[in-house]
Structure formats: structure tokens, C-alpha cells
Design a protein around this motif. Structure first.
Motif, PDB file in Angstrom:
ATOM      1  N   SER A   1       0.840  -1.190   0.000  1.00  0.00           N
ATOM      2  CA  SER A   1       0.000   0.000   0.000  1.00  0.00           C
ATOM      3  C   SER A   1       0.876   1.241   0.000  1.00  0.00           C
ATOM      4  N   GLY A   2       0.229   2.402  -0.003  1.00  0.00           N
ATOM      5  CA  GLY A   2       0.969   3.657  -0.049  1.00  0.00           C
ATOM      6  C   GLY A   2       1.573   3.923  -1.407  1.00  0.00           C
ATOM      7  N   ILE A   3       0.935   3.426  -2.480  1.00  0.00           N
ATOM      8  CA  ILE A   3       1.446   3.567  -3.838  1.00  0.00           C
ATOM      9  C   ILE A   3       1.021   4.908  -4.431  1.00  0.00           C
ATOM     10  N   THR A   4       1.950   5.582  -5.054  1.00  0.00           N
ATOM     11  CA  THR A   4       1.648   6.772  -5.844  1.00  0.00           C
ATOM     12  C   THR A   4       2.123   6.503  -7.265  1.00  0.00           C
TER      13      THR A   4
ATOM     14  N   ASP B   1      -4.135  -4.092  -9.322  1.00  0.00           N
ATOM     15  CA  ASP B   1      -4.767  -3.071  -8.487  1.00  0.00           C
ATOM     16  C   ASP B   1      -5.651  -3.791  -7.471  1.00  0.00           C
TER      17      ASP B   1
ATOM     18  N   HIS C   1      -7.846  -2.850  -5.379  1.00  0.00           N
ATOM     19  CA  HIS C   1      -9.251  -2.442  -5.300  1.00  0.00           C
ATOM     20  C   HIS C   1     -10.088  -3.041  -6.424  1.00  0.00           C
TER      21      HIS C   1
ATOM     22  N   ASP D   1      -3.700   5.396 -12.837  1.00  0.00           N
ATOM     23  CA  ASP D   1      -3.201   6.535 -12.064  1.00  0.00           C
ATOM     24  C   ASP D   1      -3.833   6.609 -10.684  1.00  0.00           C
ATOM     25  N   SER D   2      -4.996   5.983 -10.527  1.00  0.00           N
ATOM     26  CA  SER D   2      -5.693   6.056  -9.234  1.00  0.00           C
ATOM     27  C   SER D   2      -5.304   4.912  -8.294  1.00  0.00           C
ATOM     28  N   THR D   3      -4.445   4.007  -8.752  1.00  0.00           N
ATOM     29  CA  THR D   3      -4.054   2.867  -7.910  1.00  0.00           C
ATOM     30  C   THR D   3      -3.282   3.352  -6.684  1.00  0.00           C
ATOM     31  N   THR D   4      -3.681   2.863  -5.511  1.00  0.00           N
ATOM     32  CA  THR D   4      -2.977   3.199  -4.266  1.00  0.00           C
ATOM     33  C   THR D   4      -2.459   1.954  -3.542  1.00  0.00           C
ATOM     34  N   SER D   5      -3.041   0.796  -3.829  1.00  0.00           N
ATOM     35  CA  SER D   5      -2.583  -0.464  -3.227  1.00  0.00           C
ATOM     36  C   SER D   5      -2.528  -1.519  -4.320  1.00  0.00           C
TER      37      SER D   5
ATOM     38  N   CYS E   1       7.987   5.837  -4.383  1.00  0.00           N
ATOM     39  CA  CYS E   1       6.818   5.808  -3.493  1.00  0.00           C
ATOM     40  C   CYS E   1       7.314   5.844  -2.046  1.00  0.00           C
TER      41      CYS E   1
END
Length: 800
Positions: free
Chosen positions: A233-236, A278, A280, A338-342, A396
Motif C-alpha cells: 500500500s501507499g502507492i503513488t 490493483d 481495489h 493513475d488512481s491505484t494506491t494499493s 513511493c
């Protein structure tokens, strides 16, 4: 496999190897090739192009009359708006791109000048990576970091330095060398320098599926021996570090974003394919690995919907929805955005054979399948996961790893090490060397084979080593495989050749000797040898005028090559057409090969043939060639123009007859055939059945004295009907001239003018010579009258 020299140098100290700085790349290539990792090509990269600077995209506009290009307005940092026509559409407002300014000389020889489309000039050109020599990607304009300063040379902005790419031709038994580390390990051992594989201070969390953020269920334990999944997690999501993007570009991969780029980097470096999903969008936050159902469909990352079968292995989410074809390619819905965070990162080990079969059946070859189908290291996954996390953390900073992972092993997973006994006597017996145990061990240990003494050397034996095969070498299964490793690192060039002794003295057969002589004659005449494919399509044979019954192939490799050839002619005509399409006219080619006309049994009536094609030449050239070949082989045949061979010109070709047997054809290709093959030139051809002429030794050549008396030439033109073959007139002239004839050559053919329709004029030069005296006018007049009379019987009238 493409290797970047600067990247390879991270894993070993090349200067310590004693290379000369001036030719270090050539020496690396020489050593790699010596190790069996053949360097097919060395490609220089990183040489910048003067006149290419950085510029920002201000806006883009479509033009109603130009669908394949659009107008791009850029600013090169000087406040001046420049207009550029561009055929790529991957850039958007605010992107920084390389701009080739007016006057720039591009690597491919183009000069950037004002060139208008629809009356609007273009003030430069936007460049792809391949156009700048920065890699193979030509799919779109190269996009630079948005923070790149404007108006500076692109090489300065990218930190580009000259480098070399080695293109390796790897054999299937070296799966470890599909990663940089595998090649570096071999090269370091050969050079005797320290090998520095990438390491990590990180330790993977313990495997605890109950506490992991993602579940794993393997339903086909035979084909999937290990599957590890970990949540990060914590992906930018954003661009990769410039150094990584440059390396991937040079290796032929287009940088996409930091997550995908790190995934590709780890695969290239450690030979460990992996995939990031991704989290989510991963249904049920888990994976199920199962065989596909018949007719099940999946859209892969390349945007193609594919139908799979139970022969294929799928990776599904926890709801049993397919998200990828195992070992080959992920599904489109699993793509990082681009919206991936985990992300859920997976690495696995799949059996090689089924992956190869699926990739072949689906026609879907990927970088991952190329590695899985050869064999990857099932115990290298831990290092690869840690390496992935370390590299991704660079872009990241807020990255966090789940406290536990799902790491499922099955009974089919290969052991971490296998032990193989290596007999030193067997090593020397196979290689013809005199190596001792210490030498063999010193060659195996640096490439990862831990060795212990199993049987000590004695007066009677060289001893036995117990070698532990590392998990990254699935190709090494037995003693002979390790002996091959000894040979590679000892150096094939140091193993002397030995010719076995035999009481039987070999020699070439008559056919072999004559075939070699024939090749020498043809090459001496400036004719190049070609080796076309023996398979072709029925329509290709028909276009060439080949009418013999053909044998059909039940499982052709290519659908339009479904029959065995019955003539060498179609393949050579295609070769001429290919050369002509590349602006190479007047090509002369020959082939000596087998043809396979269908016979009365299940097997074809195989025969060896010679076929020579002379593009840009007419029938007399083929006749002259036939005389050279006939003289070289000591054979003879008469030319029969009564029944022209199929596919050849009706009046400019003949069959070669030895007695009543047809042994070949000679003349010119029918214009309808050349048109069917898109050949604009006239093509002369000689075909000869070598099965009929090579086995028999020719009669010894007879010496004949060369007359010292002068010769005399007669020029005679005869009017003959179109249906009368020229060869018949040639034969009549020789009969009329008798023993005094030296040569007869046709030097002119004329139609029209005062000649009646359906006739033509054939002009011959007849050379006469007596063996012992100068010919008198009476001699010449007598022979001339005899020639005219003989031609009259053959259907020709002296032209007045």
C-alpha cells in the motif's frame, strides 16, 4: 535477449578484468560468445543528435483534411510558439517532448526542413525513442519528465551517455541467462572478477495466509508449484526514475509508470516474471489458480479477447473471475491506473511445458512466457519480491508492506538443490582433456555449483565430485550437463581437435565429387546459391506453371505452405521478386535441392534437381550457361522445342533430352509467370535433373588439336515461320557446315517491316575453320550453299 553494457557492469567490475578501455565492448562480446552466449549484434546507443532540444506541448489541433496527423504547438523555452505536424497522438498539453529543430540531421539521414502539409509548414519534428537511438520503441513520441527544463539538448536533460547493447542469441538450455544476473554470473566467472548480485536488507514478512491481505488457492498443483502474493500500500503511480526509464527503453521496453516499470525491471534483472494487480479491482482480494473451462474468454492486456481451453492455466480473482493467463499475460481489467494506491504483487512458478503449449496455441508470446517456457528459479522469488519493493520505494516514499504474505507451495515444486555426481575421468573422456579434480571444481564453483569430494583421486581414477545444482539451473539434470559447463568455462578454444583413427579410408562418391565441381562452376560464373523453403502453397506452384501432382502436408507450419515442392522454380522466382522489390535487378541465383512429386505410393518420387534463374537475361544466356554446365559435367543433350515446358515461353524454351529421357528444361520464363510473381525483368532459366546425371562418371575428355589456320565468319539471315523453333535452324546450319563449323550464334531476331505476318528473321554468325589449311573462297562458297540448302529443308529461306 538484449543487454545494456552499463547495466551489466553493475554486477561485476569490468575494468578489473584487464580490458582495454578502447575496445572494452568488443572484448565483452568476444568473451560472451566464447561462453556460448553468442552476441549476434552490438548496437551503439546514447549518442545524441545535435539540434534536438526539449519543448513543452502547448496545445494540439486536428485538421479536417488530415486524419492521420494533427497539429502540435510547442514552446522550446524561448517564448516562441512553433507549429509541428505529427503522426503520433500519445502526447497531451503540458508534456515535455524532444523537438528536432530545423536543420537537424537525423541518424537515418533525414534533414529536418520546412515541409508543408495542406499548405501549412512544419517547424521541426517531434521524436520517438527509436528515432533518437534510445531504444526500439517507435510507438509514439518520447515523453520526458514534466520538470525537465525547456530548450536544452535532450541528452543533457536525460543524462544520456554513450552505451552499447549486446543482442544475445540464447539457446533454450540457458534459461538463467534471460536475466542480467545470469549473464553477469557467467561473465564474472570467466573473467575471474567478483560477482555482485543485487541484494536487499529487507526480509519478507512471514507467510501466513490467515493474516495476509490477499488469499491464494491453487487448484492445479501440478502446473503451479508455487504462488506468492503480497499486498503493498501507499502507492503513488507516476513516472519512473529517469535512470530506470532509460534502461528499459534501451532494452526495448516502453516505460509506462513506476509500478509497471519496476515489474519489468525485476523480470529483466533477475529473470523473474511478476505481475502487480490493483488491489481495489481484485475481486474478493484473492487469487485462484485453475485450469480454464472450454470456451471461456478473457481480454488480455493487449486488448484482444481470447478464447481459452482446459489446456490453459488461468489466474482468477477470489470470485473465480479470470484476471490473467498464467505465465503469459495479465487481463486488461488488472491494469495499473493513475488512481491505484494499493497493489497485490504476485510471483509464481509454473511448469514450463504447458506454458509453451498455451503460448503457441494462443499465438501470444510475451517476455514472461519466453522465460516461463524455458524455466525460472522457483526459489528466487523471495529476492525478486524484496528487489521489487526496494525499487518501487524510490518513487513511493510512503510505501508499506502487508505484515504477512500468502506463499503456497505444492508437491510439484522442484527442490532448492539437486546433487549430481561428476566423474573426473568421464569429464576428460568426453572432452579430450587432462583436468584434475581441483581444476574442475574451480570451474564449477564460481557459477553456483557447490562441490564436495565424493571419491578422492587415486592412481586408478581421477575421483568423483558431488556437485549441488542451484535452483536457477533447471537445465542441468545429469552429469553430462555439468561436463558441458566445465567445457564452456575451460574454453572450447582450449580443447584440441582429435580425429578418430579408422582402418577404413573414406572418399567422396562420384555424385558428391561431381556435385562439388558443379557448385564451383556456377559460383565461378557469378551465380549465387539460394536455399528457398521446400514448402509452398498450391497457388504459388500454379502461378509458376508447375503442374506435377503434389504431396499435401497434414500439419503445415504455415497455412499457405501446405504442399511439398515439385519444382525448384517457384522458390527462386520468389527470391527474384523479393530482390527486385528491394531495387536489386539482374540477380543470378541457383539452387541444388530435392523435389517431391507425388508418386503411386505413400512416399513421393524424390529427385535432386538443379535450377538456375538469370534475371534480366534472355534465352540465349541460358543456352550459354547450359553449354558451360554440360562441358563441366561431361554430358550432352539435344534441345527439343516441339513441346515447350509448362510455365516457360512457348517459342523461347526447350526440353533437354538425353535419348528419349527428359533431363531438364532451358529457355525463358513465360511472361504470364513473371507477371504473376510481380517480376518486371525477363528471366532465363536452366533446370537439370541431377539424379539422372550425377551418378555416372563422364567419359574421359578427348584432346583435340587447335587449328593454327585463320577462321572465316559468315553472317546469314533466314526467314522462318513463328512456329519453327530456332534450335531446328541452328541444327540445320551445323549439319550444312559439316566438320568445318567452329561455332553458330544467333545474334538478331527481327519481326515486322517487310516480313509477312507469322514470320520472323533469325540472323546467325557461322564461324568456319579448317584444321590444317586456310579456307579458300571456293571452300566458303561451298559451305554457304550447303548451309542454305540444309536450312531450306528445315523450313527457313535465306533473307534477301
Amino acid at each position: 535477449m538484449k543487454l545494456l553494457q552499463s547495466w551489466l557492469a553493475e554486477y561485476l567490475d569490468l575494468p578489473a578484468a584487464g580490458f582495454l578501455e578502447t575496445d572494452i565492448s568488443e572484448q565483452i562480446a568476444e568473451q560472451l560468445t566464447s561462453l556460448g552466449l553468442a552476441v549476434e549484434e552490438m548496437i551503439g546507443v546514447g549518442h545524441t543528435v545535435d539540434g534536438v532540444i526539449t519543448a513543452k506541448v502547448l496545445r494540439t489541433e486536428s485538421h479536417v483534411d488530415a486524419a492521420k496527423v494533427h497539429r502540435v504547438y510547442v514552446d522550446a523555452g524561448d517564448g516562441v510558439e512553433r507549429h509541428v505536424w505529427c503522426g503520433a497522438f500519445n502526447m497531451s498539453v503540458g508534456d515535455v517532448v524532444p523537438l528536432a529543430t530545423l536543420g537537424t540531421e537525423m541518424p537515418d539521414g533525414r534533414r529536418i526542413e520546412r515541409r508543408g502539409i495542406l499548405g501549412i509548414d512544419s517547424e521541426g519534428m517531434l521524436c520517438s525513442a527509436s528515432e533518437l537511438g534510445l531504444g526500439a520503441d517507435h510507438s509514439g513520441i518520447m515523453l520526458l519528465d514534466p520538470s525537465t527544463p525547456l530548450g536544452v539538448p535532450y541528452g543533457e536533460a536525460l543524462g544520456v551517455r554513450p552505451d552499447v547493447i549486446f543482442d544475445l542469441d540464447l539457446t533454450r538450455n540457458r534459461p538463467d541467462c534471460w536475466g542480467y544476473v545470469g549473464v553477469a554470473r557467467d561473465l564474472a566467472a570467466r573473467l575471474g572478477v567478483e560477482f555482485r548480485p543485487p541484494g536487499t536488507a529487507r526480509a519478507l514478512p512471514a507467510s501466513d495466509p490467515a493474516r495476509a491481505g490477499v488469499s491464494v488457492e491453487i487448484r492445479d498443483p501440478e502446473r503451479c508449484g508455487r504462488f506468492l502474493a503480497i499486498v503493498i500500500s501507499g502507492i503513488t503511480v507516476g513516472p519512473s526514475a529517469p535512470w530506470m526509464a532509460q534502461r528499459l527503453t534501451a532494452a526495448g521496453m516502453r516505460p509506462i509508470n513506476n509500478v509497471v516499470d519496476v515489474s519489468n525491471y525485476v523480470m529483466l534483472e533477475l529473470n523473474q516474471p511478476n505481475h502487480a494487480y490493483d488491489l481495489h479491482h481484485l475481486g474478493g482480494s484473492g487469487f485462484i489458480i485453475r485450469t480454464a473451462a472450454e470456451g471461456e474468454r478473457l481480454t488480455t492486456l493487449d486488448g484482444v479477447e481470447r478464447s481459452v481451453t482446459p489446456a490453459d492455466l488461468l489466474i482468477c480473482d477470489a470470485t473465480n473471475t479470470p484476471v490473467g493467463i498464467a505465465g503469459i499475460m495479465g487481463g486488461l481489467d488488472s491494469e495499473i491506473s493513475d488512481s491505484t494506491t494499493s497493489i497485490a504483487l504476485e510471483m509464481a512458478w509454473f511448469q514450463a511445458g504447458p506454458i509453451l503449449a498455451s503460448a503457441t496455441r494462443l499465438g501470444l508470446r510475451s517476455e514472461a512466457s519466453a522465460r516461463f517456457e524455458r524455466g525460472v528459479d522457483p526459489w528466487g522469488i523471495d529476492l525478486a519480491v524484496n528487489r521489487f519493493i526496494d525499487l518501487l520505494a524510490e518513487t513511493c516514499p510512503g510505501l508499506e508492506v502487508q505484515s504477512a504474505v500468502s506463499d503456497i507451495h505444492t508437491a510439484e515444486l522442484p527442490a532448492a538443490q539437486r546433487e549430481v555426481s561428476v566423474r573426473i575421468d568421464r569429464v576428460n573422456g568426453l572432452l579430450g582433456t587432462a583436468l584434475d579434480m581441483d581444476m574442475v571444481r574451480s570451474l564449477l564453483v564460481p557459477i553456483g555449483f557447490a562441490c564436495q569430494i565424493e571419491t578422492a583421486p587415486s592412481d586408478d581414477t581421477g575421483g568423483v565430485l558431488a556437485a549441488k545444482v542451484p535452483s536457477w539451473r533447471p537445465d542441468c539434470e545429469g552429469e553430462v550437463d555439468l561436463i558441458e559447463e566445465v567445457a564452456r568455462h575451460y574454453g572450447y578454444h582450449r580443447i584440441e581437435k582429435a580425429v578418430p583413427l579408422s582402418p577404413v579410408h573414406g572418399h567422396l562418391s562420384v555424385a558428391q565429387t561431381r556435385r562439388r565441381h558443379l557448385r564451383q562452376v556456377l559460383l565461378g560464373l557469378g551465380i549465387s546459391e539460394a536455399m528457398p523453403n521446400p514448402f509452398l502453397g498450391p497457388e504459388t506452384a500454379a502461378a509458376a506453371g508447375v503442374t506435377l501432382p503434389m504431396m499435401r502436408i497434414t500439419n503445415p507450419l504455415v497455412s499457405d505452405e501446405s504442399v511439398l515442392r515439385t519444382s525448384l522454380r517457384p522458390g527462386l522466382l520468389r527470391a527474384i521478386a523479393f530482390n527486385e522489390s528491394h531495387r536489386r535487378d539482374g540477380v543470378h541465383l541457383y539452387e541444388i535441392g530435392h523435389v517431391y512429386p507425388a508418386g503411386t505410393s505413400e512416399l513421393p518420387d524424390e529427385a535432386e534437381m538443379l535450377c538456375v534463374v538469370l534475371a534480366g537475361s534472355q534465352a540465349p544466356a541460358a543456352v550459354a550457361l547450359w553449354r558451360e554446365v554440360a562441358a563441366a559435367l561431361g554430358i550432352g543433350a539435344r534441345l527439343d522445342q516441339d513441346n515447350p515446358p509448362s510455365g516457360m515461353h512457348r517459342t523461347r524454351s526447350a526440353s533437354l533430352l538425353a535419348g528419349k529421357s527428359r533431363i531438364g528444361a532451358i529457355g525463358e520464363i513465360d511472361p504470364a509467370v513473371t507477371e504473376a510473381f510481380d517480376i518486371s525483368e525477363r528471366v532465363a532459366i536452366l533446370e537439370l535433373d541431377l539424379s539422372a546425371v550425377l551418378e555416372t562418371a563422364p567419359a574421359p575428355a578427348k584432346w583435340s588439336a587447335v587449328s593454327r589456320a585463320p577462321s572465316s565468319d559468315l553472317d546469314l539471315a533466314f526467314v522462318v515461320a513463328e512456329e519453327v523453333p530456332a534450335q531446328r535452324i541452328d541444327r540445320a546450319i551445323r549439319q550444312g557446315a559439316g566438320s568445318m563449323v567452329v561455332s553458330v550464334s544467333l545474334f538478331d531476331v527481327f519481326r515486322g517491316g517487310s516480313l509477312e505476318n507469322g514470320t520472323r528473321s533469325l540472323a546467325y554468325r557461322v564461324r568456319l575453320q579448317a584444321p590444317d589449311r586456310t579456307l579458300t573462297e571456293a571452300d566458303i562458297s561451298e559451305r554457304r550453299a550447303a548451309i542454305i540448302a540444309a536450312v531450306a529443308k528445315a523450313g527457313g529461306v535465306l533473307r534477301s
